[in-house]
Design an enzyme around this catalytic site. Structure first.
Site, short mmCIF file in Angstrom:
data_model
loop_
_atom_site.label_atom_id
_atom_site.label_comp_id
_atom_site.label_asym_id
_atom_site.label_seq_id
_atom_site.Cartn_x
_atom_site.Cartn_y
_atom_site.Cartn_z
N HIS A 23 31.56 -53.44 28.79
CA HIS A 23 30.95 -52.27 28.15
C HIS A 23 29.76 -52.72 27.29
CE1 HIS A 23 30.38 -48.74 25.60
NE2 HIS A 23 30.62 -49.48 24.54
N ASP B 161 -3.04 -48.32 35.01
CA ASP B 161 -1.71 -48.78 35.41
C ASP B 161 -1.33 -49.92 34.47
OD1 ASP B 161 0.65 -49.68 36.79
OD2 ASP B 161 -0.11 -48.66 38.57
N TRP C 59 31.06 -59.44 24.22
CA TRP C 59 29.65 -59.55 24.64
C TRP C 59 28.95 -60.66 23.88
CZ3 TRP C 59 24.68 -58.97 22.61
CH2 TRP C 59 24.59 -58.58 21.28
N SER D 197 13.91 -60.91 33.91
CA SER D 197 13.36 -59.56 34.05
C SER D 197 12.74 -59.10 32.74
CB SER D 197 14.46 -58.61 34.51
OG SER D 197 14.11 -57.29 34.23
N SER D 198 13.47 -59.31 31.64
CA SER D 198 12.96 -58.86 30.34
C SER D 198 11.68 -59.59 29.96
CB SER D 198 13.97 -59.11 29.24
OG SER D 198 15.09 -58.31 29.43
N HIS E 169 20.21 -61.54 16.69
CA HIS E 169 19.72 -60.60 15.69
C HIS E 169 18.38 -59.98 16.07
CE1 HIS E 169 20.60 -58.17 12.38
NE2 HIS E 169 19.31 -58.19 12.13
N GLU F 166 17.47 -59.47 18.94
CA GLU F 166 17.87 -58.57 20.03
C GLU F 166 18.25 -57.20 19.48
OE1 GLU F 166 17.98 -58.54 23.26
OE2 GLU F 166 19.31 -56.82 23.58
N TYR G 264 16.98 -55.77 16.99
CA TYR G 264 15.73 -55.04 16.70
C TYR G 264 14.98 -54.69 17.97
CZ TYR G 264 17.02 -55.91 11.99
OH TYR G 264 17.72 -55.92 10.83
N SER H 207 8.55 -41.80 15.76
CA SER H 207 7.25 -41.63 15.10
C SER H 207 6.28 -40.83 15.95
CB SER H 207 6.63 -42.99 14.77
OG SER H 207 7.53 -43.74 13.99
N HIS I 154 24.00 -63.84 9.04
CA HIS I 154 24.82 -62.81 8.38
C HIS I 154 25.90 -62.29 9.33
CE1 HIS I 154 21.74 -59.50 9.63
NE2 HIS I 154 22.68 -59.59 10.54
N HIS I 155 25.82 -62.70 10.60
CA HIS I 155 26.91 -62.37 11.53
C HIS I 155 28.03 -63.39 11.40
CE1 HIS I 155 24.58 -59.36 13.79
NE2 HIS I 155 23.54 -60.13 13.47
N THR J 220 12.70 -50.91 6.34
CA THR J 220 13.41 -49.84 7.04
C THR J 220 13.38 -48.57 6.20
OG1 THR J 220 14.86 -51.60 7.82
CG2 THR J 220 15.49 -49.37 8.37
N LYS K 168 10.13 -46.76 6.53
CA LYS K 168 10.02 -45.95 7.74
C LYS K 168 10.71 -44.60 7.56
CE LYS K 168 9.27 -47.81 11.51
NZ LYS K 168 8.19 -48.58 12.05
N ARG L 128 38.54 -55.39 15.16
CA ARG L 128 37.95 -54.89 16.39
C ARG L 128 38.54 -55.65 17.58
NH1 ARG L 128 31.87 -57.52 16.38
NH2 ARG L 128 31.74 -56.51 18.38
#
Lengths: 190, 379, 536
Positions: free
Chosen positions: C87, C116, C152, C180-181, C264, C266, C268, C279, C313-314, C339, C342, C461
């Site tokens: 998932h 294009d 994951w 690909s990315s 991290h 990722e 963002y 925006s 921080h993870h 943040t 924004k 979790r």
């Protein structure tokens, strides 16, 4: 400059950046070791080999807790002779761990050291350690594995006890089949 | 191959109301240690700061939504930047953050000070149980989930402390600084008891430390907090805090019990006795992988039913249970179980589910095997 | 093939209207396989992402069905772990990221006045390797030993020494997704830097384009690191190296450092394009220019830079030294500042505007509110001492689902509703759109809000079964999940209906919309801006 050649230059640079970042991922491995040495992250011991003695700090006594741990699948009996050693910083101390192989086969083990708190790792010098080499024991054999260490006098005041643990991993050559291959083979042997 | 193995027997039963229903809570527990209380205070402070900021920001937003809607004839103004305002709303949050960081730092510094502990306990994570060693006390035991499998599969009503009960509690003295030394046997686990506000990863090959000082006697429950494989959800932690005198008594009793267990190994056991004891041991120590039916979960966890080990040479069977099998999930049980338990479970495996060897393995046989090794150590 | 039929029809109209432009699209399946047209590739990405969103969603519903009550009802714990892992991977790499790339493909050339993407053939490749990556990933479900079951975040040694054999396929799938990315990111950067219409200076770029430019740089910086970390895993598993294996002198904690160095930023990568979309939408329906354009750009850039300094921080509970904990705590708290800027700017844009509440605006407002709630819980998680209580509980699950579902996913839906008339030429069915919005809004909150409570109450979790005191809120969350899950069928229906038919849309579509994309016809012709527009 045409758009086409501008694109080509940009792609080259960006691809180069991507390749560099791939390399950087691998460079993180040695960088991490340096980082660990500086910050004491994770209690990796990097100070090994001969050390110059510069007198003993008799004012302080540091408790060093010795721990022996078996990793999974390691049937050896393994532990320290003295589970708690009190030393003055600067004092060279000899102690040992005992190991015996109760199984019916010859086995090879590797001891991996770790220190808590991690901050203390850089002040713990191991002059001689069984963890430098792998250890082979024949069936039923046992051995005393010596450890010679000294705690740096520069050890910060607030650290009064240090834990030194050794985890024993089975690295016997007959254990070469990796776990996942074993699973693929059906793992019929329990 | 059974991607989804429907646990079929159970559905109707689950629709019945649960017999036991624990009190639910909305918030963090303030806990029973100085640290847990300062963490709780910190949590509440930050929570209310967030609520206040939220009220202001969402308040202005909803005010605009109600008053500046086109349907009420609102005409759009044309301002689209204002340096002073922008600087102000960058600086104010910065100030709030500094105000939050000060108490947070103070609490963290306290948490990182394990000196002068009165008791060292080594905590080792295993797939899927905890091992507690009272260092300098010669006391060492494993703590397994005690909730019966029937409750998990909904064949039995669930008990009050469903999934949060273990066969042996970690008994600790109150008002004593206790240092935990954490490591793991296989993968990374994380030892967490919310009421003590202690959560620390147990990492194979590495030693971590944490500490607590419990103020109130009581039973505090926690769980493994790092995904560690199949039964990650089934390795709870139960801490029983008792006054120091009571703790000393408990230590003495526990040691006496251990001696009695060693004594029991010397008497002779009948096949029935061994089978009965063996079933209990099997269910708590083996069934998680090899399953209660003995059919296992191949390929990772092979079947014992009709397996060459369980119906073959008894020596090899004893060896694998005592010493485990390198490179597989099969652990060494020599330290986890006492000789009676080892003899009983091996006997059980050799005679259950149609494995009819009729052989009984005696506790003395096991004790001899263990003793031989111990003697070897003395050489 | 409803897709090719209907969009094919749409493009014939476009071709008739613009005969002076190039040829129209090729016919049949070949059009989609060999297309180099940014609009076609954008559509492919979006349809693929929708398919993945539904696949990952089914897995989420299976998880929530198991967690409806205490006890094991539907799946075995081992399979449960496979579901949580798949998932997460499918939603992150299959649904959110491709959706943003799809939107970038469709909109960036039209927003900057380019004919294009800069590298059309690479564009085709970067899409077409994705289905292979995910086919490989999903096929692991049918392999012996099952699919990846280590979460994951795939922490070693659970994902190396203790992994099922399918881990090798997982690693290759990650490599392909990464390639690909990276190709997509290079293409986007090249397009934005080299293909802008004359007069379209950097500080005139629409914010969606700006946020994507920054995101693309993040992708190029961290996707190779992810590729590196899975390569190290591969070597540990098959070639006997010891990067993460303590027995050989490696370190499992090193894995976490390298992973989160990717992980991290990722996070963002999945939220910056969302900021860009919001925006765009809020000014349109406020009929007012975006407040603080320049500060929005700087805030986005500073978030991106800070994202490289906060990874640990993870990992507050792995036993970092005190100085490490403090550094990562302060750096993380700092992210709240840009943040916050924004969010304040969005509110200030709405303030004294002339607001209307069409479907895209509803999603955008919900985004601002719910993303901010996710931001608040993020701030709480940043406080290291308190994180010891939150870490790896449902509080974390609540937090990141608040920023990803009503955050990233709502922004994608807002974007689809916002630009759909431009893509199909049909006006939106507002009634259906609003119904979808309200069901989603209610469902998402019923699902994820109670997770804060069960997390604080102490539920870890990634567990398939739980103690009784967590039962009530788990049941509520599961009900919410089914409401949210099934209301997405409305979204699918809405989009398909809009592709097929609907009131003819004007080129302006929305009264307050500004930007080059609204100057071309609806539906947008197959080729737009073959002659660059004039931007002043």
């Amino acid at each position: 400059m045409t758009v086409r050649s501008a694109n080509r230059r940009l792609i080259t640079r960006l691809l180069l950046a991507a390749v560099l970042m791939f390399g950087f991922g691998f460079a993180l491995v040695p960088l991490y070791d340096v980082f660990c040495r500086v910050t004491g992250l994770n209690g990796k011991i990097t100070n090994t080999g001969p050390v110059e003695q510069t007198g003993v700090d008799t004012q302080r006594l540091v408790k060093v807790r010795m721990i022996g741990v078996n990793n999974e699948g390691m049937p050896w009996q393994f532990g320290p002779i003295d589970s708690l050693v009190e030393v003055n910083p600067g004092e060279m101390r000899q102690t040992a761990f005992q190991a015996s192989n109760p199984t019916g086969r010859s086995m090879v083990a590797q001891a991996i050291p770790s220190v808590a708190p991690g901050e203390a790792a850089q002040y713990l010098h191991k002059v001689n350690c069984f963890c430098f080499n792998s250890q082979t024991l024949a069936a039923g054999e046992s051995v005393d594995m010596p450890l010679l260490f000294v705690i740096d006098k520069e050890l910060p005041e607030h650290i009064r006890s240090i834990t030194l643990s050794y985890t024993l991993f089975d690295i016997s050559p007959d254990k070469t089949a990796s776990r996942s291959e074993e699973v693929q083979m059906g793992g019929s042997r329990i | 191959m059974g991607m989804i193995r429907i646990i079929s027997r159970s559905f109707p039963l689950t629709l019945l109301p649960l017999t036991a229903r624990a009190e639910w809570t909305l918030n963090l527990s303030p806990g029973v240690t100085e640290i847990s209380r300062s963490i709780y205070d910190l949590h509440m402070t930050i929570f209310w700061i967030c609520v206040a900021i939220g009220c202001v920001v969402f308040g202005i937003m909803f005010w605009s939504i109600f008053h500046h809607r086109k349907s009420r004839g609102a005409k759009a103004h044309h301002f689209h930047e204002h340096t002073l305002v922008e600087v102000i709303w960058t600086l104010i949050p910065l100030g709030i953050l500094v105000a939050m960081a000060v108490p947070a730092t103070a609490t963290l510094v306290k948490m990182y000070d394990p000196k002068d502990a009165g008791l060292d306990v080594q905590v080792t994570g295993y797939q899927w149980k905890w091992r507690y060693q009272y260092l300098d006390q010669d006391l060492d035991f494993f703590s397994n989930l005690a909730t019966p499998r029937e409750q998990v599969s909904n064949e039995q009503a669930k008990s009050e402390n469903y999934l949060l009960e273990v066969d042996r509690h970690l008994v600790l003295p109150t008002d004593t600084k206790i240092r935990f030394l954490l490591t793991a046997n296989d993968v990374i686990h994380s030892w967490w008891v919310p009421a003590l506000a202690v959560k620390k990863d147990a990492i194979p090959g590495f030693i971590n430390e944490a500490w607590t000082q419990i103020d109130e006697p009581g039973i505090y429950r926690g769980q493994c907090a790092e995904l560690c494989g199949k039964d990650h959800g089934f390795m709870p932690i139960v801490v029983e805090a008792v006054p120091p005198e009571e703790f000393q008594q408990w230590l003495a009793d526990a040691k006496a019990e251990k001696a009695a267990a060693a004594e029991a190994a010397n008497r002779s056991w009948t096949l029935d006795e061994l089978m009965q004891r063996g079933e209990q041991v099997y269910l708590s120590s083996c069934a998680a992988c090899h399953q209660a039916s003995g059919e296992g979960l191949p390929p990772a966890f092979p079947a014992l039913k009709n397996s060459p080990i369980a119906v073959g040479d008894v020596g090899a069977h004893i060896d694998i249970v005592l010493n485990g099998k390198s490179g597989t999930a099969m652990q060494a049980f020599r330290d986890q179980l006492d000789p009676v338990e080892l003899a009983a479970v091996i006997t059980y495996e050799r005679n259950a589910w149609g494995n009819s060897t009729g052989e009984a393995v005696s506790p003395t046989q096991i004790a001899d095997r263990l003793g031989a090794a111990a003697e070897g150590e003395g050489n | 093939m409803a897709i090719s039929d209907t969009t094919g029809g749409m493009d014939t109209t476009a071709g008739e209207l613009h005969e002076e432009h190039h040829h129209g699209p090729a016919k049949g399946i070949g059009r989609w396989l060999f297309t180099t047209n940014h609009k076609d590739i954008g559509s492919l990405y979006l349809w693929f992402s929708l398919l993945m969103f539904l696949t990952g969603g089914v897995m989420a519903l299976l998880i929530r069905a198991e967690l409806f009550q205490p006890g094991l009802q539907l799946v075995e714990p081992g399979f449960f772990n496979q579901m949580t892992t798949m998932h997460g991977l499918i939603m992150v790499f299959g649904a959110v990221m491709p959706a943003f790339v799809g939107l970038a493909n469709w909109m960036i050339p039209m927003m900057i006045g380019a004919p294009d993407m800069a590298l059309p053939r690479m564009n085709n490749w970067s899409f077409w390797i994705l289905p292979f990556a995910f086919a490989m990933l999903v096929s692991t479900l049918f392999m012996d030993g099952g699919a990846p079951n280590f979460g994951w975040t795939f922490y070693a040694p659970l994902s190396t020494t203790y992994a099922p054999p399918s881990v090798t396929y997982f690693i290759f799938a990650i490599h392909i997704m990464g390639a690909s990315s990276i190709m997509g990111a290079i293409n986007i950067i090249a397009t934005i830097l080299n293909m802008r219409a004359p007069g379209m200076t950097m500080m005139k770029l629409p914010l969606f384009v700006w946020s994507w430019l920054i995101t693309a740089f993040l992708l190029i910086a961290v996707m190779p690191v992810l590729a590196g970390v899975v390569t190290m895993m591969l070597m540990d598993i098959h070639f006997g190296t010891s990067f993460f294996n303590a027995a050989g002198g490696g370190d499992p904690v090193l894995f976490q450092h390298v992973f989160w160095f990717f992980g991290h930023p990722e996070v963002y990568i999945m939220i910056l394009p969302a900021f860009g979309i919001i925006s765009q939408i809020i000014p349109t329906f406020s009929r007012k220019k975006l407040f603080g354009y320049a500060s929005m750009v700087y805030a986005t850039a500073s978030i991106a830079i800070l994202s490289f300094l906060v990874w640990a921080h993870h990992m507050f509970t792995v036993g970092l030294p005190l100085v490490g904990e403090l550094f990562f705590m302060f750096a993380t708290m700092l992210i709240a500042v840009p943040t916050g800027v924004k969010v304040f700017n969005w509110v200030a844009t709405m303030f004294r505007g002339s607001l209307t509440f069409e479907t895209p605006m509803l999603f955008a407002i919900a985004f601002v509110v719910l993303f901010t709630i996710g931001g608040f819980s993020g701030l709480m998680l940043a406080i290291a001492p308190v994180d010891f209580q939150y870490h790896d509980t449902y509080f974390v699950v609540a937090h990141f689902h608040y920023v990803l579902v009503p955050g990233a996913i709502f922004s994608i839906m807002a974007a689809v509703y916002y630009w759909l008339p431009k893509w199909t030429g049909h006006q939106l069915n507002e009634t259906m759109g609003k119904l979808h919005f309200w069901l989603s809004f209610v469902g998402v909150n019923i699902t994820f809000f109670p997770m804060h409570f069960i997390g604080l109450a102490g539920m870890p979790r990634r567990i398939p079964d739980y103690a009784l005191q967590f039962a009530d809120f788990n049941m509520v969350a599961s009900i919410g999940a089914f409401i949210f899950g099934f209301s997405q069928l409305l979204f699918v229906w809405n989009v398909i209906q809009n592709v097929r038919s609907g009131e003819k849309a004007t080129s302006q579509v929305w009264e307050g919309a500004e930007g080059l994309e609204w100057t071309v016809d609806s539906p947008a012709p197959y080729h737009t801006f073959s002659t660059p527009p004039k931007v002043d």
